[in-house]
Write a protein that holds these residues in place. Structure first.
Motif, short mmCIF file in Angstrom:
data_model
loop_
_atom_site.label_atom_id
_atom_site.label_comp_id
_atom_site.label_asym_id
_atom_site.label_seq_id
_atom_site.Cartn_x
_atom_site.Cartn_y
_atom_site.Cartn_z
N HIS A 11 0.86 -1.19 0.00
CA HIS A 11 0.00 0.00 0.00
C HIS A 11 0.89 1.24 0.00
CE1 HIS A 11 -3.84 2.10 1.08
NE2 HIS A 11 -2.98 2.98 1.57
N ALA A 105 -7.27 3.62 -4.23
CA ALA A 105 -8.22 3.87 -3.14
C ALA A 105 -7.65 4.97 -2.24
CB ALA A 105 -8.47 2.60 -2.33
N ASP A 106 -8.40 6.06 -2.08
CA ASP A 106 -7.98 7.19 -1.24
C ASP A 106 -6.62 7.73 -1.67
OD1 ASP A 106 -10.30 6.90 0.27
OD2 ASP A 106 -9.35 5.46 1.63
N HIS A 186 -14.47 -0.57 1.98
CA HIS A 186 -14.81 0.25 0.81
C HIS A 186 -16.29 0.06 0.45
CE1 HIS A 186 -10.55 1.12 0.27
NE2 HIS A 186 -10.31 -0.18 0.34
#
Length: 510
Positions: A11, A105-106, A186
Motif C-alpha cells: 500500500h 483507493a484514497d 470500501h
C-alpha cells in the motif's frame, strides 16, 4: 505437501505526491502539496507528511494554499505516476511473477503479491515482508507491507498507518481485523448508511453478527462483507505481467535553460535505471534523453557506450558531453530518460596479457575528443564503394561479438601492405604505344631506370560512375626491375594525370 497461502499487500499512500518527490530528493524533507485541475480552480489531491502536519487537506483550493508558509506546490503529473507504477511492478516482479495491481483507493496505489511457495528462495514470511519493503524503498517510495494467508485481510490491514511490515499468522485474521472501521471494506453509500442504522462501527462488530441474518437483510453482498470482516473471504488472484521497460520522467514547473542544472535531475533518474537493470542482472547498453521543449518542440539524444555498463559517473559524463555538444534550441519543460539493456561484459584476460584501458574511461575520452574536433573526425576509417581518391568515412568505434570458431582451417593467403607516398613522387615515364593504346614502359626513380615487366590497368579513378565528374586519372599496378641490378624488384602504383599529362608514384607494395 501443500504450501500455505501467503498474500502480501503493498500500500503506497499519497501516490501522486510520492511519484513527484522520488525524482526530487531536495524536496523530500519539505512540505509539498500536489494540485490538479485547471488554473485557477486547482485543488489539492495529495500531499506529503510534512504538508499534512501543517494542516493541508484534500480539496483545498490553490488560493488557500498561499496562506501556508514554506509550502511547495507541484502540479499533478500522469507521466511521473506511470513511471513510478512501472518501477513498483518491476521491483516486485523480481520476487514473484504473480502480481495483481488493485484499483486506486484514497489516493493510494495498491498491489497484491502471491508469495506462496517462495519461502525456500527468499526466506520466511517476515523476511519476505522485509525484503519487499526494502525493494520499494530502493526506488524512493514509502509503502505499508502486510502479509497474511487471506488476500482481503492483507489489503485491509495495509491501509492502516504503520512504520513496520506486519505479518499475520494463519487464523489470527479476525482478531487483527476487529478494531478496523467499516470503511476498510470500501462500502457503498447505501451500505454505509445501513450499517450505521444497525449501530455497527468496526469490522469486529460486523463479524459477530449471524451470517444468516446479514444475508437475509442485504443479500449475497452481505455474505461477502461478513466473510471479509472475519478474514475468510477467498480471493482468486488474476496476475498481470507487464513488459520490462526502463523509463523515468520528470516535468518542470518552469522552463529550464541551463544545461548544467539538468545534472541534478539526470543523476537520480539514471540511478533508478541502473538499479532496476541490475535487479535483472543487466547493464545499460544505451541511454536516450528525450527533452520536451517550451513551445512544443522536442530534442532527443542517445548515448551508447562501447560495452554495456552500469558506471553511473561515466554514463552521466557521457550524457553531459553529448548535450553540451548538441544543446536544445529552447527551454526544457520535461525530460524523459529511457534505456536499453545489455548483458554485463565479462572479459577473461591472460595472466601475462597487458592491461587494457577501462572501456568507460575510453568512451569518456573519445567523447571529450569528439567535442573538440567534431564527431565526423573521430572513429574508424571505412573505405567507400567508389573509385574516387581519398574516399573514406569515419565510423564510431563498436565492439563486435566474437564469431564462433570453425573447425576447418582456412588456407593462408599472401597479403601485401601498401605504403602511400605523401606527397606522391614525380616520375618521368616512357610510354609504349600499341594498337589498343599506350602503356608505361619504363621510368626513372632515384637515379635508376626501371623497366616495367608487367603492368595491370589502367584503372580509372577520381570520379564516380553515377556522376558527371571527369575521369582524369589512370592508375597502373606495375612490376618493374632495375637495369643496374636485375634482382631488384619493385611493386608499385603509378598514377597518370590525363589533364596535366604527368606521372607520379602513388604507393609501393611490400
Amino acid at each position: 505437501m501443500t504450501q500455505p497461502q501467503v498474500y502480501l499487500a503493498v500500500h503506497v499512500p499519497e501516490f501522486a505526491a510520492q511519484a513527484l518527490l522520488r525524482m526530487r530528493p531536495d524536496l523530500q524533507c519539505k512540505p509539498v502539496a500536489v494540485v490538479k485541475g485547471i488554473a485557477p480552480l486547482q485543488e489539492v489531491c495529495s500531499a506529503n507528511t510534512a504538508a499534512r502536519a501543517m494542516g493541508v487537506e484534500n480539496g483545498i483550493t490553490r488560493a488557500q494554499l498561499d496562506a501556508f508558509d514554506g509550502l511547495t506546490i507541484l502540479p499533478v503529473s500522469a507521466g511521473e505516476e506511470a513511471c513510478a507504477r512501472t518501477a513498483l511492478l518491476d521491483v516486485a516482479a523480481v520476487l514473484t511473477p504473480r502480481i495483481e495491481p488493485q484499483p486506486m483507493a484514497d489516493g493510494a496505489f495498491r498491489m497484491l503479491l502471491d508469495m506462496t511457495g517462495t519461502t525456500l528462495i527468499w526466506g520466511q514470511t517476515h523476511q519476505l515482508a522485509q525484503r519487499v519493503a526494502h525493494a520499494v524503498s530502493s526506488i524512493r517510495l514509502s509503502a505499508r507491507v502486510v502479509a497474511s494467508s487471506n488476500a482481503h485481510a492483507s489489503l485491509s490491514l495495509a491501509a492502516v498507518p504503520r512504520s513496520r511490515p506486519l505479518v499475520v499468522n494463519a487464523g489470527d485474521e479476525a482478531k487483527i481485523l476487529a478494531p478496523l472501521p467499516l470503511s476498510a471494506l470500501h462500502l457503498s453509500q447505501e451500505e454505509t448508511e445501513t450499517f450505521q442504522l444497525w449501530g455497527l462501527r468496526t469490522l469486529g462488530e460486523l463479524a459477530m453478527l449471524p451470517v444468516r441474518d446479514v444475508v437475509s437483510r442485504i443479500g449475497q453482498r452481505g455474505k461477502h462483507l461478513h466473510a471479509m470482516a472475519r478474514g475468510e473471504h477467498p480471493h482468486h488472484l488474476v496476475p498481470q505481467e507487464e513488459a520490462f521497460k526502463l523509463e523515468e520522467q520528470v516535468e518542470f514547473e518552469a522552463p529550464v535553460d541551463v544545461l548544467d542544472s539538468l545534472l541534478f535531475v539526470l543523476g537520480p533518474m539514471l540511478d533508478q535505471l541502473i538499479y532496476r537493470a541490475a535487479n535483472r542482472s543487466y547493464a545499460l547498453a544505451s541511454v536516450t534523453t528525450h527533452l520536451r521543449l517550451d513551445g512544443g518542440g522536442e530534442h532527443e539524444r542517445t548515448v551508447q557506450p562501447a560495452l554495456p555498463n552500469a558506471d553511473r559517473a561515466a554514463l552521466l559524463k557521457l550524457m553531459q558531453l553529448d548535450l553540451q555538444a548538441h544543446p536544445p534550441d529552447n527551454g526544457i519543460v520535461a525530460i524523459t530518460l529511457t534505456a536499453q539493456t545489455g548483458d554485463r561484459s565479462k572479459v577473461q584476460m591472460g595472466l601475462f596479457a597487458p592491461q587494457l584501458p577501462e572501456a568507460m574511461r575510453l568512451d569518456v575520452t573519445i567523447a571529450r575528443i569528439a567535442a573538440l574536433v567534431g564527431e565526423d573526425s573521430i572513429g574508424r576509417a571505412r573505405l567507400l564503394d567508389t573509385h574516387g581518391m581519398h574516399s573514406f568515412a569515419m565510423d564510431r568505434f563498436l565492439v563486435k561479438p566474437s564469431s564462433a570458431k570453425t573447425k576447418h582451417h582456412a588456407i593462408p593467403r599472401q597479403r601485401f601492405s601498401i605504403r602511400r607516398h605523401r606527397p606522391p613522387v614525380p616520375l618521368h615515364v616512357s610510354p609504349q604505344y600499341r594498337h589498343n593504346g599506350s602503356r608505361p614502359f619504363s621510368f626513372y626513380l632515384e637515379g635508376k631506370q626501371y623497366v616495367i615487366a608487367e603492368a595491370y590497368g589502367p584503372w580509372r579513378c577520381n570520379g564516380d560512375w553515377w556522376s558527371s565528374d571527369v575521369w582524369s586519372h589512370e592508375e597502373w599496378d606495375v612490376r618493374a626491375r632495375s637495369d643496374d641490378d636485375i634482382s631488384t624488384l619493385l611493386l608499385c602504383l603509378l598514377n597518370h594525370d590525363l589533364l596535366r599529362k604527368t606521372w607520379t608514384l602513388e604507393a609501393t607494395y611490400d
